[in-house]
Design a protein around this motif. Sequence first.
Motif, mmCIF file in Angstrom:
data_model
loop_
_atom_site.group_PDB
_atom_site.id
_atom_site.type_symbol
_atom_site.label_atom_id
_atom_site.label_comp_id
_atom_site.label_asym_id
_atom_site.label_seq_id
_atom_site.Cartn_x
_atom_site.Cartn_y
_atom_site.Cartn_z
ATOM 1 N N LEU A 35 0.953 -1.340 0.296
ATOM 2 C CA LEU A 35 -0.055 0.016 0.585
ATOM 3 C C LEU A 35 0.764 1.440 0.082
ATOM 4 C CD1 LEU A 35 -2.738 1.298 -0.078
ATOM 5 C CD2 LEU A 35 -2.517 1.722 2.750
ATOM 6 N N LEU A 39 3.810 -0.696 4.367
ATOM 7 C CA LEU A 39 2.969 -1.368 4.714
ATOM 8 C C LEU A 39 2.273 -2.038 3.438
ATOM 9 C CD1 LEU A 39 1.224 2.388 5.016
ATOM 10 C CD2 LEU A 39 2.390 1.258 6.913
ATOM 11 N N LEU A 94 6.696 6.222 16.409
ATOM 12 C CA LEU A 94 5.964 6.681 16.133
ATOM 13 C C LEU A 94 4.841 7.348 16.870
ATOM 14 C CD1 LEU A 94 4.940 7.959 12.799
ATOM 15 C CD2 LEU A 94 2.957 6.837 12.694
ATOM 16 N N ILE A 96 2.192 10.670 17.937
ATOM 17 C CA ILE A 96 1.157 11.435 17.511
ATOM 18 C C ILE A 96 0.686 12.234 18.725
ATOM 19 C CG2 ILE A 96 0.554 9.961 15.146
ATOM 20 C CD1 ILE A 96 -0.933 7.957 16.785
ATOM 21 N N ASP A 141 8.250 2.878 12.714
ATOM 22 C CA ASP A 141 8.660 3.476 11.816
ATOM 23 C C ASP A 141 10.032 3.265 11.135
ATOM 24 O OD1 ASP A 141 7.691 5.290 9.912
ATOM 25 O OD2 ASP A 141 7.661 7.019 11.080
ATOM 26 N N ARG A 153 6.736 -1.894 8.480
ATOM 27 C CA ARG A 153 6.521 -1.456 9.484
ATOM 28 C C ARG A 153 5.157 -1.312 9.852
ATOM 29 N NH1 ARG A 153 6.961 5.256 7.237
ATOM 30 N NH2 ARG A 153 5.132 4.532 5.752
ATOM 31 N N GLU A 154 3.905 -2.088 9.830
ATOM 32 C CA GLU A 154 3.258 -3.015 10.245
ATOM 33 C C GLU A 154 2.851 -4.230 9.875
ATOM 34 O OE1 GLU A 154 -0.854 0.115 9.293
ATOM 35 O OE2 GLU A 154 -1.667 -2.440 10.348
ATOM 36 N N VAL B 74 -2.882 2.002 9.106
ATOM 37 C CA VAL B 74 -2.019 3.218 9.034
ATOM 38 C C VAL B 74 -2.432 3.252 6.501
ATOM 39 C CG1 VAL B 74 -0.403 4.704 8.894
ATOM 40 C CG2 VAL B 74 -0.483 3.158 11.009
ATOM 41 N N GLN B 75 -2.573 4.689 6.914
ATOM 42 C CA GLN B 75 -2.913 4.134 5.154
ATOM 43 C C GLN B 75 -2.244 5.891 5.117
ATOM 44 O OE1 GLN B 75 -7.347 4.932 4.814
ATOM 45 N NE2 GLN B 75 -7.716 3.074 6.068
ATOM 46 N N PRO B 76 -1.683 5.951 3.761
ATOM 47 C CA PRO B 76 -1.235 7.179 3.210
ATOM 48 C C PRO B 76 -2.527 8.135 2.257
ATOM 49 C CG PRO B 76 -1.606 5.276 1.556
ATOM 50 C CD PRO B 76 -2.344 4.801 2.748
ATOM 51 N N LEU B 94 -7.866 10.791 12.138
ATOM 52 C CA LEU B 94 -6.289 11.345 12.853
ATOM 53 C C LEU B 94 -5.319 11.192 12.183
ATOM 54 C CD1 LEU B 94 -4.982 11.793 15.557
ATOM 55 C CD2 LEU B 94 -4.780 9.830 16.603
ATOM 56 N N ILE B 96 -1.275 11.837 10.492
ATOM 57 C CA ILE B 96 0.000 11.575 10.974
ATOM 58 C C ILE B 96 0.938 12.040 10.389
ATOM 59 C CG2 ILE B 96 -0.535 9.881 13.298
ATOM 60 C CD1 ILE B 96 -0.100 8.007 11.865
ATOM 61 N N ASP B 97 2.106 12.382 10.492
ATOM 62 C CA ASP B 97 3.339 12.629 9.537
ATOM 63 C C ASP B 97 4.345 11.012 10.157
ATOM 64 O OD1 ASP B 97 2.310 14.344 8.287
ATOM 65 O OD2 ASP B 97 3.129 16.068 9.492
ATOM 66 N N ASP B 98 5.108 11.139 9.127
ATOM 67 C CA ASP B 98 5.678 9.520 9.868
ATOM 68 C C ASP B 98 6.923 10.399 9.615
ATOM 69 O OD1 ASP B 98 7.330 9.915 7.309
ATOM 70 O OD2 ASP B 98 6.870 7.875 6.384
ATOM 71 N N ARG B 99 8.005 9.769 10.119
ATOM 72 C CA ARG B 99 9.870 10.014 10.288
ATOM 73 C C ARG B 99 9.793 11.222 9.460
ATOM 74 N NH1 ARG B 99 12.903 4.982 11.634
ATOM 75 N NH2 ARG B 99 15.023 6.568 11.943
ATOM 76 N N HIS B 100 9.813 10.944 8.014
ATOM 77 C CA HIS B 100 9.708 10.993 6.375
ATOM 78 C C HIS B 100 9.392 12.822 6.132
ATOM 79 C CE1 HIS B 100 13.314 7.825 6.453
ATOM 80 N NE2 HIS B 100 11.903 7.084 6.000
ATOM 81 N N PHE B 104 0.044 10.924 6.567
ATOM 82 C CA PHE B 104 -0.542 9.690 7.390
ATOM 83 C C PHE B 104 -1.671 9.806 7.861
ATOM 84 C CE2 PHE B 104 3.211 7.890 5.379
ATOM 85 C CZ PHE B 104 2.862 6.732 4.730
ATOM 86 N N LEU B 106 -5.231 7.523 10.944
ATOM 87 C CA LEU B 106 -5.199 5.985 11.091
ATOM 88 C C LEU B 106 -6.269 5.764 10.674
ATOM 89 C CD1 LEU B 106 -4.285 6.280 14.870
ATOM 90 C CD2 LEU B 106 -3.126 4.660 13.170
#
Lengths: 574, 574
Positions: A35, A39, A94, A96, A141, A153-154, B74-76, B94, B96-100, B104, B106
Amino acid sequence: MRASRFLIATLKESPSDAVAVSHQLMLRAGLIRQLASGLYTWLPLGLRVLRKVENIVREEMDRSGAQEVLMPVVQPAELWEESGRWEQYGPELLRIDDRHNNPFCLGPTHEEVITDLIRNELKSYKQLPANFYQIQTKFRDEVRPRFGIMRAREFLMKDAYSFHMDQDSLQDTYDVMHETYCNIFSRIGLNFRPVLADTGSIGGSSSHEFHVLADSGEDDIAFSTDSDFAANVELAEALAPAGERPAASQDMHEVATPGQHTIEEVSQFLKLEASQTVKTLIVLGEADEDGNQKLIALVVRGDHELNDIKAEKIPGVAAPMAFAPEGRIKEELGAGVGSLGPVGLDIDVFVDRSAAHLADFACGANKDGFHLTGVNWERDLPLANVVDIRNVVVGDPSPCGQGTIEIKRGIEVGHIFQLGQKYSEAMNAAVLDENGKQRTMTMGCYGIGVSRVVASAIEQNFDDNGIIWPEAIAPFQIALVPINMHKSEAVAAKCEELYSTLTAAGYDVLFMDEEKARLGVMLANTELMGIPHRVVVGDRGLENNTVEYKARRDADKQEIAVDQLLDFIKENVK
Amino acid sequence: MRASRFLIATLKESPSDAVAVSHQLMLRAGLIRQLASGLYTWLPLGLRVLRKVENIVREEMDRSGAQEVLMPVVQPAELWEESGRWEQYGPELLRIDDRHNNPFCLGPTHEEVITDLIRNELKSYKQLPANFYQIQTKFRDEVRPRFGIMRAREFLMKDAYSFHMDQDSLQDTYDVMHETYCNIFSRIGLNFRPVLADTGSIGGSSSHEFHVLADSGEDDIAFSTDSDFAANVELAEALAPAGERPAASQDMHEVATPGQHTIEEVSQFLKLEASQTVKTLIVLGEADEDGNQKLIALVVRGDHELNDIKAEKIPGVAAPMAFAPEGRIKEELGAGVGSLGPVGLDIDVFVDRSAAHLADFACGANKDGFHLTGVNWERDLPLANVVDIRNVVVGDPSPCGQGTIEIKRGIEVGHIFQLGQKYSEAMNAAVLDENGKQRTMTMGCYGIGVSRVVASAIEQNFDDNGIIWPEAIAPFQIALVPINMHKSEAVAAKCEELYSTLTAAGYDVLFMDEEKARLGVMLANTELMGIPHRVVVGDRGLENNTVEYKARRDADKQEIAVDQLLDFIKENVK
């Protein structure tokens, strides 16, 4: 299951960005789809495998007496602050903020949550020991997710946490978990080893990793040829060579070795085996009150490698271990890195057991461009601190006392760990003991990478045609393949009959019932998908009342009388 | 299961912050514990119930031909941008930003992820229809999580998505899902109704909610006394009263009604039933090019309530529906809100069917402090637009044509929905049709709140002593309770024997084997935990070779001969 009602998502080409075999085959066989980076969606075929692994894990955990719970994926920061890990954990955690700007994280592990739960729920020693597990989505992450679900990651994990009054009770449950993990991986059908592992900075007293043996593994595992001994190479003890150290037979000489720095260069130049030389490595000591770190020399045989983890455990050596800067070495020791040696060195020297067993060896002269030969301990220099600071190599005597060391690569799929009181102390998790006094609980934790098990099973079981599933986790046990079903009523009728019979007998059958599907494509797909048993039904065979059977692992096919098929399957399909 | 190896976490007191019965009982019986606002851990007892619900859902979904997948939590963001919902979705999503620093969220739902998967995997009409489901953790950042798991932030959901070439195919699968949901909730043992629901702004053609009937429900459901008809009160059609409108028998009079504004005040003052009056409500029309919104009058009978959803569907009325500001009403219509009426009103007037059926009614005179009586349609004022704009009330004729309306409260546990092409169009999800042309797929979606089902089962099944589980989802079927086991060898031996026998026969038995547990506490706990069947074993009974049996739902106990117990259980425990 009828293929006409099931998503068969095989690919002809291997996706170019997939490096690991399991990643390639999971994409090609239609088990997963990406995805986003790290992911993955589990397609119907892949999920069937994942669920079979999950069920085996659950059954064995239940059998062990552990109790299943389910904790949230999203965890409040405050518990991580209590344990101290909100600060310690790197960017793999990660973090949030929710809509009210309260800090949370996606759980990479659940020590904090379970410790919080148990300190509230358990009050008395009578309720201990207790072991709780969950099978649940985790998120880490990873900076560079790779190898498909192997390092996603997941991912799906089984994590368990046990609580005890004392170390003996922990050891009992730890032993039960060790056995349970062996049962789980045996039932799944994996070639695995429980491996002694490093307890790292947590400093628990004991830890084992469970590794699936596969050439693609990221870890080096040392085994005994003659016993159950297995340990991470980094942890396996290197014994002293047998017998007394040979007597000195040469005088010490200084030899000019212009431009020769590496062990290879020097030993070639001196016409010696690398094993007749030593390397002298300079590392930093622990900082003193003023922040100064003195230099320490570590000496290993020229053909051996220094083991950082072992070196860190030497009193006075800084952890993590760090080599001294070259400038400082030159300045304080008077020579560059390629010309160092233990003779006349005015700092603490620690000598590996094998290096300490040498006579007439060569080493740097602490003078650029010069080496010493014919060096002997206790004649030319003192031998004070003999330690184990090298990696074992193939052929070493096994530390268990039986056989010699072999090394293979492994994929870590499980880890059991004696946590001690790290979390229970930080989070004040105590119960009343027999005397009515508060006692901090002792803890263990036990993980299995459920999704990773699927990938590791493939790494261990494949050929050029695709996956070869172990029977216990195959998405289907039997593929039923008709030849020209849309043209032959006899074939269609016989397949329907066999499908009913086999399904009723409790087998997971994939009936390739798609009209007009080409035989070659169907056969290639069943091989790629790794279905362990295949039955092909065609007009020619039916004329003699036979069908064709082939096991995925074997090259041979055999004709089976139709009325014998069920008995044959019962004998051959577990 | 032995109680001595199982976490029984019952509480004597009901936690003060739990309002809903299910929330109180789930805490008290030890099914869940709160980790943070809207986040709950499932304890072993609760998880057994959750898993039983999950298994029933899975079995029936599989039976329906749907295929199970598992998509990431977790979805982009990019997929949500494609569908347009990254902007539209409120703070419940909700982010969120990943480490990069990639965005994303939830997943609160998975339309985007499945549509992306399917547009890549399915290429041809031959692969349709197809229906994919998952049972998976969802996250919605509710502003005020409440009622325990009933409205939690993290929860377990079964969501399914179907793909079709056309509406007919969607309707077929929709009907199958309707039946499947009925099977699921029936098997669980719930008193539920499929209820016609609003399709909201998505504008799909059809939608049903599945409601568990319980006094604590948040929704009002209208039923027919004599048929299967059920609809959300907001959606149920209010028919016109039967027969012709009565003939006018009074003259129209203007009456001074000083200080009388509400329907109650006016009808009392005029000595009329509220049902002999009408309310005139002024709402805003759709904005024209210049942003101006004209006023529109909606007329309903004095004893009826305006239905916003129905009103919004009147052409020209702004959506969401909004009442006109009082100042503007006074200025443009010449009277305050309490003195309005349809006679002589110079704006568009829409009259509810029941109001349109009145003769000799009373209404405001559009003059502050005055009302009109004896008003009659088509004599004193025109009757142009007759519409359905009110909520049904108890006793209304059912819109299905059979029986009259009853209203009960319901908890929504499932929802099936014809999405049409909302997502497939936005995300360009097409397959080739029979003529080799790209055709946008048509979609349906189907959800069940798996964790919510557990809470709703409790809301429907409890008494003063605790939960009364439906048999199919009870954590244990039978509680086996010894009296003074630690003092009586006979009781201990008989309990062990019965535990083996019942367990071997396939029953889920909770053996209350904790030494020194008090009988009263054990009995109270088994009642609180809602275990449907209870067998008590004591010395006195054993003297006559009997044990005591009690069903959780019944007050009566009965003596059963020990050697008859298994047969008795087989007859009484499903």
